[in-house]
Write a protein that holds these residues in place. Sequence first.
Motif, PDB file in Angstrom:
ATOM      1  N   ASN A  67       0.861  -1.197   0.000  1.00 15.54           N
ATOM      2  CA  ASN A  67       0.000   0.000   0.000  1.00 15.54           C
ATOM      3  C   ASN A  67       0.892   1.240   0.000  1.00 15.54           C
ATOM      4  O   ASN A  67       1.489   1.575   1.025  1.00 15.54           O
ATOM      5  CB  ASN A  67      -0.907  -0.005   1.241  1.00 15.54           C
ATOM      6  CG  ASN A  67      -1.793   1.236   1.293  1.00 15.54           C
ATOM      7  OD1 ASN A  67      -1.646   2.153   0.481  1.00 15.54           O
ATOM      8  ND2 ASN A  67      -2.700   1.271   2.246  1.00 15.54           N
ATOM      9  N   SER A 125       0.324   4.068   2.823  1.00 10.22           N
ATOM     10  CA  SER A 125       0.296   3.771   4.265  1.00 10.22           C
ATOM     11  C   SER A 125       1.135   4.775   5.058  1.00 10.22           C
ATOM     12  O   SER A 125       2.258   5.098   4.650  1.00 10.22           O
ATOM     13  CB  SER A 125       0.882   2.390   4.545  1.00 10.22           C
ATOM     14  OG  SER A 125      -0.022   1.419   4.178  1.00 10.22           O
ATOM     15  N   HIS A 126       0.594   5.218   6.151  1.00 11.14           N
ATOM     16  CA  HIS A 126       1.286   6.064   7.134  1.00 11.14           C
ATOM     17  C   HIS A 126       2.109   7.174   6.466  1.00 11.14           C
ATOM     18  O   HIS A 126       1.549   8.102   5.918  1.00 11.14           O
ATOM     19  CB  HIS A 126       2.143   5.163   8.033  1.00 11.14           C
ATOM     20  CG  HIS A 126       2.674   5.864   9.237  1.00 11.14           C
ATOM     21  ND1 HIS A 126       1.939   6.718   9.998  1.00 11.14           N
ATOM     22  CD2 HIS A 126       3.906   5.812   9.819  1.00 11.14           C
ATOM     23  CE1 HIS A 126       2.663   7.179  10.996  1.00 11.14           C
ATOM     24  NE2 HIS A 126       3.862   6.646  10.908  1.00 11.14           N
ATOM     25  N   THR A 173      -0.933  -1.363  -4.584  1.00 11.92           N
ATOM     26  CA  THR A 173      -2.376  -1.115  -4.655  1.00 11.92           C
ATOM     27  C   THR A 173      -2.667   0.324  -5.119  1.00 11.92           C
ATOM     28  O   THR A 173      -1.949   1.257  -4.774  1.00 11.92           O
ATOM     29  CB  THR A 173      -3.069  -1.389  -3.309  1.00 11.92           C
ATOM     30  OG1 THR A 173      -2.397  -0.629  -2.298  1.00 11.92           O
ATOM     31  CG2 THR A 173      -3.003  -2.851  -2.944  1.00 11.92           C
ATOM     32  N   GLU A 174      -3.727   0.453  -5.891  1.00 17.19           N
ATOM     33  CA  GLU A 174      -4.051   1.758  -6.468  1.00 17.19           C
ATOM     34  C   GLU A 174      -5.190   2.445  -5.738  1.00 17.19           C
ATOM     35  O   GLU A 174      -5.382   3.646  -5.863  1.00 17.19           O
ATOM     36  CB  GLU A 174      -4.426   1.582  -7.950  1.00 17.19           C
ATOM     37  CG  GLU A 174      -3.201   1.263  -8.782  1.00 17.19           C
ATOM     38  CD  GLU A 174      -3.541   0.686 -10.139  1.00 17.19           C
ATOM     39  OE1 GLU A 174      -4.725   0.751 -10.532  1.00 17.19           O
ATOM     40  OE2 GLU A 174      -2.624   0.160 -10.780  1.00 17.19           O
ATOM     41  N   LYS A 219      -8.368   1.851  -2.309  1.00 23.28           N
ATOM     42  CA  LYS A 219      -8.972   1.007  -1.270  1.00 23.28           C
ATOM     43  C   LYS A 219      -9.768  -0.107  -1.965  1.00 23.28           C
ATOM     44  O   LYS A 219     -10.473   0.155  -2.942  1.00 23.28           O
ATOM     45  CB  LYS A 219      -9.914   1.897  -0.465  1.00 23.28           C
ATOM     46  CG  LYS A 219     -10.347   1.343   0.837  1.00 23.28           C
ATOM     47  CD  LYS A 219     -11.289   2.357   1.480  1.00 23.28           C
ATOM     48  CE  LYS A 219     -11.702   1.912   2.846  1.00 23.28           C
ATOM     49  NZ  LYS A 219     -10.661   2.010   3.822  1.00 23.28           N
ATOM     50  N   GLY A 227      -0.151  -0.737   6.765  1.00 25.11           N
ATOM     51  CA  GLY A 227      -0.617  -0.621   8.143  1.00 25.11           C
ATOM     52  C   GLY A 227      -1.745  -1.609   8.414  1.00 25.11           C
ATOM     53  O   GLY A 227      -2.046  -2.477   7.586  1.00 25.11           O
ATOM     54  N   GLY A 245      -4.914  -1.259   8.436  1.00 20.73           N
ATOM     55  CA  GLY A 245      -6.042  -1.198   7.493  1.00 20.73           C
ATOM     56  C   GLY A 245      -5.776  -2.092   6.288  1.00 20.73           C
ATOM     57  O   GLY A 245      -6.652  -2.839   5.835  1.00 20.73           O
ATOM     58  N   SER A 246      -4.546  -2.034   5.791  1.00 20.39           N
ATOM     59  CA  SER A 246      -4.192  -2.870   4.631  1.00 20.39           C
ATOM     60  C   SER A 246      -4.194  -4.341   5.020  1.00 20.39           C
ATOM     61  O   SER A 246      -4.676  -5.187   4.261  1.00 20.39           O
ATOM     62  CB  SER A 246      -2.792  -2.503   4.125  1.00 20.39           C
ATOM     63  OG  SER A 246      -2.771  -1.174   3.736  1.00 20.39           O
ATOM     64  N   GLU A 291      -7.613  -5.620   5.154  1.00 22.05           N
ATOM     65  CA  GLU A 291      -8.200  -5.827   3.817  1.00 22.05           C
ATOM     66  C   GLU A 291      -7.686  -7.120   3.184  1.00 22.05           C
ATOM     67  O   GLU A 291      -8.456  -7.895   2.610  1.00 22.05           O
ATOM     68  CB  GLU A 291      -7.861  -4.630   2.915  1.00 22.05           C
ATOM     69  CG  GLU A 291      -8.535  -4.765   1.572  1.00 22.05           C
ATOM     70  CD  GLU A 291      -8.213  -3.630   0.604  1.00 22.05           C
ATOM     71  OE1 GLU A 291      -8.149  -2.464   1.031  1.00 22.05           O
ATOM     72  OE2 GLU A 291      -8.056  -3.930  -0.593  1.00 22.05           O
ATOM     73  N   SER A 313       1.104   3.016  11.192  1.00 16.55           N
ATOM     74  CA  SER A 313       1.426   3.781  12.406  1.00 16.55           C
ATOM     75  C   SER A 313       1.420   2.884  13.645  1.00 16.55           C
ATOM     76  O   SER A 313       2.402   2.820  14.371  1.00 16.55           O
ATOM     77  CB  SER A 313       0.461   4.958  12.567  1.00 16.55           C
ATOM     78  OG  SER A 313      -0.865   4.519  12.411  1.00 16.55           O
TER      79      SER A 313
END
Length: 580
Positions: free
Chosen positions: A213, A216-217, A245-246, A248, A271, A273-274, A277, A314
Amino acid sequence: MFESPGNSINALHAWSESREELEEKKQPVSESPPVPGNRVKAKKKRRKRQEEQESEKSSVSASQLLCPEQALSVHGRNEKSGNGSEPIVRGIFQIGKKSHDVILTATRVTWTRIQPESPTGESSQKKPAEDFVELKDVFAVKVKRRRSAGQQSGGTLLGITLFFCKRKGAKLKDDTIHLDNLSVDHCEIWFRHLKDILSGFKHRPKSLKVFVNPISHKKEAYQIYQNRVAPLFKLADIQTDVTVTESKGHALSILKECSLDEYDGVVCVGGDGSVAEVAQGLLLRAQMDAERDTHSAFTPVPAPLPLGVIPAGSANVVACSVHGVKHPVTAALHIILGHRQPVDVCSVSSMGGLLRFGFCVMVGFGGQALAVAERLNWVPPTQRHELALITALAQLRPEDCELSFIPSSTGESDHTQNELEEDLSDVEDAEWQVRRGLYLSMTITSIPCLCSVAPKGLSPFTRLNNNSMALTAVANTSRSEFIKHLKRYSSSNNPFSFSFVEVQRVRAVKLRPCSHRDDEQRDSKHTPIIPSEGTLTWNIDGELLEVQGEVLIRVHPKLLTLFGTDVEEAEEPPVNCSCI
Ligand SMILES: Nc1ncnc2c1ncn2[C@@H]1O[C@H](COP(=O)(O)OP(=O)(O)OP(=O)(O)O)[C@@H](O)[C@H]1O
């Protein structure tokens, strides 16, 4: 005849060059550049060393080295005995410019310094120092050659190099041991035996699907992967298929559709979130392949591939929970060495249909803070979280809820996964404990969620795979008491020892929002609650979800396997959130 390091990565050129040249490269930038005179001296020095090594080569007598036939017969014996401690091959190598007697067994390489005989012929009383590296920690073996600048292949054979992983607390670091010997035959035997042993570690991945990603952060994920992780994967001969990744949902859509047959694992660089996913993608894919109907109460099947997490976010709670540190090299080495750790996963559903799989589910303060953070998307990520926390604390409000849960007994750890899943498939028949009240925050975790702001994790009960979740329910209290509770996560004081905090080890949780009341009524703990269908703001692994009505959260034992290990506590220096 045997592998040339020139076929491998750029970093490997260094390993194929002489150590002298490597050391020259390692000079700090502040040092003055080499002057021509120095270069001539260095060249002379190198030539002298080469001559010395050539003469050492001829001084290693044939009897000191096992011939290929001997080596193979010893190997054969070892395979039969199978205890792993018998020598497969033995020989003399220069290690750090000193001659060593080196022995390879099925489990380790051991080297002992050869003591020079004293002129009087008396042997030394001192036992020679012995050192070893376990083969379970070795992740690559390469031929070491000296090459001139720009030379792509060939070069003078110098010996073989073992790349291994060494531990310092929870941190893993890559290191090398150079076994120098100029004999091609000798090195070939050793190289072949080492390669054979390493290829016997079947749990180590050979091919990985990698998602990076880039946002990220601090937007460093791609650099982290390129500079610190990809060279190690290449060294370990792991094939990678990388997707940056391009948007979300990009990783999720790929995982739902692509063929996973050719991979031994999936890696996420980003992070939490990724990670959430990618985990979601792997788990949904497993349900699709097993034809599970996620719109009904279903028993999920485990993810088909293990997931590696390279921390670049983070908080990195998933990475810290299976590595103990936020350290990309540690994460990469766990992946390379095939350290696998099954973990429990929560499913979050509403009205009988699956909303998400996750590791950490929050409602109340956790949901409110995330909602504020999403609104502050124009603020740089480094300040956004703190600003969101301050704002959410300023607007702190309790939620009226009906909380129900099925407690988990410790004996359940002994149940098989199928028994536990069957138990949980019909949660309606289970004995639910019910609470009604005003809650400031509710956190449900299936893994410890270690991180630098909570080195001991977000709950006292969760382990990575203890077949249960931890429920932390914080009832209504004053803002200052709530802040005290939050602050204790990063200190050595127990954050759960407050009368308004309840912690439970649970198998399932149901949360139903009750009617909203006006501000005066909210201040009273004793106001009767009139249940009605309200909406709650959920934070599921950093994903914001507004859900109307009741939400059911169940634990699914060992549903996902992560590359990593079981850790007690994060070894990150505790960070106090400066805003509270
Ligand atoms: N190219 C992209 N552009 C925008 N969003 C993306 C992109 N790639 C992935 N995402 C999404 O970004 C979201 C946040 O990613 P991630 O968690 O890695 O970063 P972070 O929020 O900065 O880190 P942390 O969660 O540790 O604070 C994820 O939900 C992911 O789906």
